[in-house]
Design a protein around this motif. Structure first.
Motif, mmCIF file in Angstrom:
data_model
loop_
_atom_site.group_PDB
_atom_site.id
_atom_site.type_symbol
_atom_site.label_atom_id
_atom_site.label_comp_id
_atom_site.label_asym_id
_atom_site.label_seq_id
_atom_site.Cartn_x
_atom_site.Cartn_y
_atom_site.Cartn_z
ATOM 1 N N GLN A 513 15.630 -29.986 -7.687
ATOM 2 C CA GLN A 513 16.542 -28.864 -7.530
ATOM 3 C C GLN A 513 17.071 -28.698 -6.099
ATOM 4 O OE1 GLN A 513 14.943 -24.984 -8.569
ATOM 5 N NE2 GLN A 513 16.835 -24.511 -9.661
ATOM 6 N N THR A 517 21.054 -28.790 -5.349
ATOM 7 C CA THR A 517 21.690 -27.594 -4.800
ATOM 8 C C THR A 517 22.462 -27.931 -3.530
ATOM 9 O OG1 THR A 517 19.934 -26.211 -5.731
ATOM 10 C CG2 THR A 517 21.277 -25.266 -3.970
ATOM 11 N N TRP A 544 18.027 -32.372 -13.245
ATOM 12 C CA TRP A 544 18.295 -31.033 -12.722
ATOM 13 C C TRP A 544 19.798 -30.818 -12.604
ATOM 14 C CZ3 TRP A 544 14.710 -27.261 -11.964
ATOM 15 C CH2 TRP A 544 13.365 -27.658 -11.993
ATOM 16 N N GLY A 547 22.377 -24.606 -10.402
ATOM 17 C CA GLY A 547 22.417 -23.247 -10.943
ATOM 18 C C GLY A 547 21.494 -22.989 -12.111
ATOM 19 N N GLU A 548 20.766 -24.002 -12.550
ATOM 20 C CA GLU A 548 19.849 -23.835 -13.679
ATOM 21 C C GLU A 548 18.409 -23.814 -13.169
ATOM 22 O OE1 GLU A 548 20.706 -23.293 -16.745
ATOM 23 O OE2 GLU A 548 22.867 -23.591 -16.464
ATOM 24 N N ASP A 549 17.632 -22.875 -13.690
ATOM 25 C CA ASP A 549 16.234 -22.762 -13.271
ATOM 26 C C ASP A 549 15.349 -23.814 -13.922
ATOM 27 O OD1 ASP A 549 16.847 -20.596 -11.669
ATOM 28 O OD2 ASP A 549 16.512 -19.147 -13.308
ATOM 29 N N ASP A 550 15.750 -24.301 -15.075
ATOM 30 C CA ASP A 550 14.948 -25.281 -15.798
ATOM 31 C C ASP A 550 15.720 -26.588 -15.917
ATOM 32 O OD1 ASP A 550 12.822 -23.456 -16.302
ATOM 33 O OD2 ASP A 550 14.040 -22.558 -17.901
#
Length: 688
Positions: A513, A517, A544, A547-550
């Protein structure tokens, strides 16, 4: 997807003269090049009902966004211009007759004082004679090993030749009589050249004379009761005859010809070429290519002859090599079907050769039988290719479709770029950028980057490096695209798209992540909105998305995950390779590197003069100072660094050499390089 009606030229604006045309996609890339006797008639056929077009032609016109043309005077000019543009732009919808390897040839360096025989791949060079091409390098080496018994010519490199000249002993081939050992003076330069010329005559087909001469010498030695010499000549004759057996006579009249034949299905085509010189098959080449449209056999023959012989002639298009064109373009080219413009094609080939070239279809006899053999080889090559590629094509299509569905992309990611970082505890930081198109690596677009050291802004080195590479890669794209929007980021000098002026469909970073990012933030900053960014984490192979947590979890057995892993692993391999080469240049310093004031040039001069560091260690001060640019103080420092005996004249003093006090020379690779020059951009051959 562009609609052909949106870029169709206005009625009556297309000329009826012969010319060459280009289709470009929305990014300005040339995707197809063609030629026509009448540009208006040919181009109008592309804008007919889309449903009636051949599937690949339909794909081409719906991918294109513009068409342009150039009018020429004759069809011969159109042939030449079409070949030049296909070579320059590498259009994706044109048939390209190239494979994944370069064919080896046997090279003879006639321009050197002591000519050398060796296996070679690449462009032709002045002063070198070439024989081939051969399908396999081992075939050349096997033939060469047989002939060295009869023609003991030099095969070693310049470094090996010079080293054995310095030590006064021949190499192993010299001891086993497979080299005449000119390095130690066993033969003179003229005698060695005669050996090489006889070797060239043999490969050129003048074999009968050499065989007769050996037979006469063998009989003469036998009559003189010199049975040892006669036995050796007998064995030489056996080696010659064995080499001749490997090149069976196929055309008894000593014909020089290329025999071409095709085998095709709806999607792909196999091409085979047999090179016959002096009546013997001297080489063989083959390709399997995807068909680009609904061309018939005469059109395919024309395309092949244009590209193949244009490429072969370009290899010899240098000063001093024009005479070699007669060897790459034979007197006769045998094809299964004549092209429609057979007269213009013969004129063009004759111009390349410098003398008349005959283009015809064999009807009977040995040439017809050989053409049938070539056709059988083409069919067999296509069958083998189909067996090998059937699973691969299916898996690549499934992989691209799987990535599109898993990441919810608008279209399949036909172009994927991946970046990876390599370093050792934050030092010697480098990055690699690899490119995959249609699921296959496109190595000509690979790039290396040298990265600044960590800026200390709280992020990890990898995150900062990913951001830097992403900025440098897409900043050029944004800058070039903004230069002249009407030209779709084309170079005004060449008309070609600027390097990396168009974006990938999918940008992959090696990491999780934080790395994703960082890359996404750079793209947002630059205003790039048409590129999907993902990261592939090594630990659990998670994908990944910004903007997505998972993460997105792809099935372990899916083709989509396998393709992403291949892309990531290729980027890792490319980065590691560059990092090791960069680190080795810094860390593999010899004992000479510690000598103050001794730069790269003088180190090289010393080792070259003495042949090795060991011999340099045994030298005296007087012998070392005989090397230009090396003074007494430096000579003593060299011996001290190597642990040798500092032996020299009593009058010699260290103060005699100015400049010894300089700690680092400009040509010393260990010197510091700071500032903006720490980041260098270049072609793939260097550092990006």
């Amino acid at each position: 997807m562009p609609d052909p009606a949106t870029y169709r030229p206005a009625t009556g604006t297309i000329p009826t003269a012969p010319g060459v045309y280009k289709f470009r996609d929305p990014h300005g890339r040339v995707i197809y090049v063609g030629k026509a006797k009448s540009l208006r008639s040919r181009l109008n056929s592309y804008f007919a009902d889309v449903a009636s077009l051949h599937p690949r032609t339909r794909q081409m016109v719906t991918t294109a966004a513009a068409v342009e043309w150039t009018v020429v005077g004759t069809e011969v000019e159109a042939l030449q211009l079409e070949y030049n543009w296909i070579k320059e732009f590498d259009p994706r919808f044109n048939v390209r007759y190239r494979d994944d390897k370069t064919y080896p040839v046997l090279a003879v360096t006639l321009g050197e004082e002591y000519p050398r025989l060796f296996v070679y791949r690449g462009p032709r060079r002045k002063g070198v004679r070439y024989f081939g091409p051969y399908s396999h390098a081992w075939a050349i080496r096997e033939t060469l090993d047989l002939l060295l018994r009869v023609f003991p010519a030099r095969t070693c490199s310049s470094g090996v030749f010079k080293r054995h000249n310095q030590i006064g002993r021949p190499c192993l081939l010299g001891y086993i009589d497979k080299c005449s050992a000119p390095c130690v003076g066993r033969v003179t330069a003229d005698e060695h050249r005669r050996i090489v010329e006889d070797f060239c005559d043999f490969l050129a087909g003048r074999t009968d004379k050499l065989v007769r001469e050996l037979e006469i010498r063998m009989q003469r030695a036998s009559d003189d009761l010199d049975f040892e010499t006669a036995a050796r000549l007998r064995d030489d004759l056996g080696a010659l005859r064995k080499a001749l057996e490997k090149q069976a006579v196929v055309l008894g009249d000593g014909t020089d010809a290329d025999v071409v034949d095709f085998a095709a299905d709806e999607l792909e085509m196999s091409v085979q070429v047999f090179h016959v010189r002096g009546g013997r098959v001297r080489g063989q080449r083959g390709w399997v290519v995807e068909l680009s449209g609904d061309q018939d056999t005469p059109e395919l023959v024309e395309e092949f002859l244009t590209q193949f012989y244009g490429e072969q002639a370009a290899l010899t298009d240098q000063p001093g090599l024009q005479a070699d064109k007669a060897t790459v373009v034979p007197r006769e080219v045998l094809v299964p079907v004549l092209p429609r413009n057979v007269g213009e094609m013969q004129n063009w080939l004759s111009g390349l050769r410098g003398s008349a070239v005959s283009l015809r279809v064999p009807q009977r006899g040995d040439k017809k039988a050989l053409a049938e053999t070539v056709e059988r080889n083409a069919k067999e090559a296509l069958a083998q290719h189909k067996l090998k590629r059937a699973g691969d094509l299916t898996s690549r299509s499934a992989a691209l479709q799987g990535i599109q569905e898993a990441l919810e992309l608008d279209e399949a990611p036909l172009r994927i770029e991946c970046v990876d970082i390599s370093h050792v505890q934050g030092t010697d930081v480098v990055a690699s950028l690899v490119v995959f198109e249609d699921g296959l690596p496109r190595k000509s677009d690979y790039r290396h980057y040298a990265i600044r050291e960590a800026a200390g802004d709280g992020r990890s080195d990898d995150v900062a490096s990913i951001a830097e590479v992403t900025r440098r890669r897409f900043l050029r794209h944004v800058r070039d695209a903004a230069t002249d929007p009407a030209d779709e980021a084309l170079d005004p000098q060449t008309g070609r798209p600027r390097r990396f002026a168009y974006p990938p469909n999918l940008y992959v970073v090696d990491g999780g992540q934080p790395q994703v990012t960082a890359a996404a933030a750079v793209l947002d900053e630059l205003g790039v909105t048409d590129v999907a960014v993902v990261g592939l984490a090594k630990r659990l192979e998670e994908v990944w998305v910004p903007g997505e947590d998972d993460p997105v979890i792809l099935p372990r057995t899916s083709e989509a995950l396998f393709l992403l892993q291949r892309v990531r692993d290729e980027a890792h391999r490319f980065a590691i390779t560059f990092h090791r080469s960069k680190r080795s240049r810094r860390m593999t310093a010899s004992a000479l590197d510690s000598v103050k004031g001794l730069g790269e040039r003088r180190r090289t001069a010393l080792v070259t003069h003495f042949g090795s560091v060991a011999r340099l260690k045994e030298a005296t001060v007087e012998e070392i100072t005989a090397v230009p640019g090396v003074g007494v103080a430096t000579a003593r420092a060299v011996l001290a660094a190597l642990g040798g005996d500092v032996v020299g004249s009593a009058e010699e003093t260290p103060a005699a050499e100015p400049g010894d006090s300089v700690p680092v020379r400009d040509d010393d690779p260990g010197s510091a390089n700071t500032g903006s020059d720490a980041i260098v951009e270049s072609e793939r051959a260097g550092v990006e």
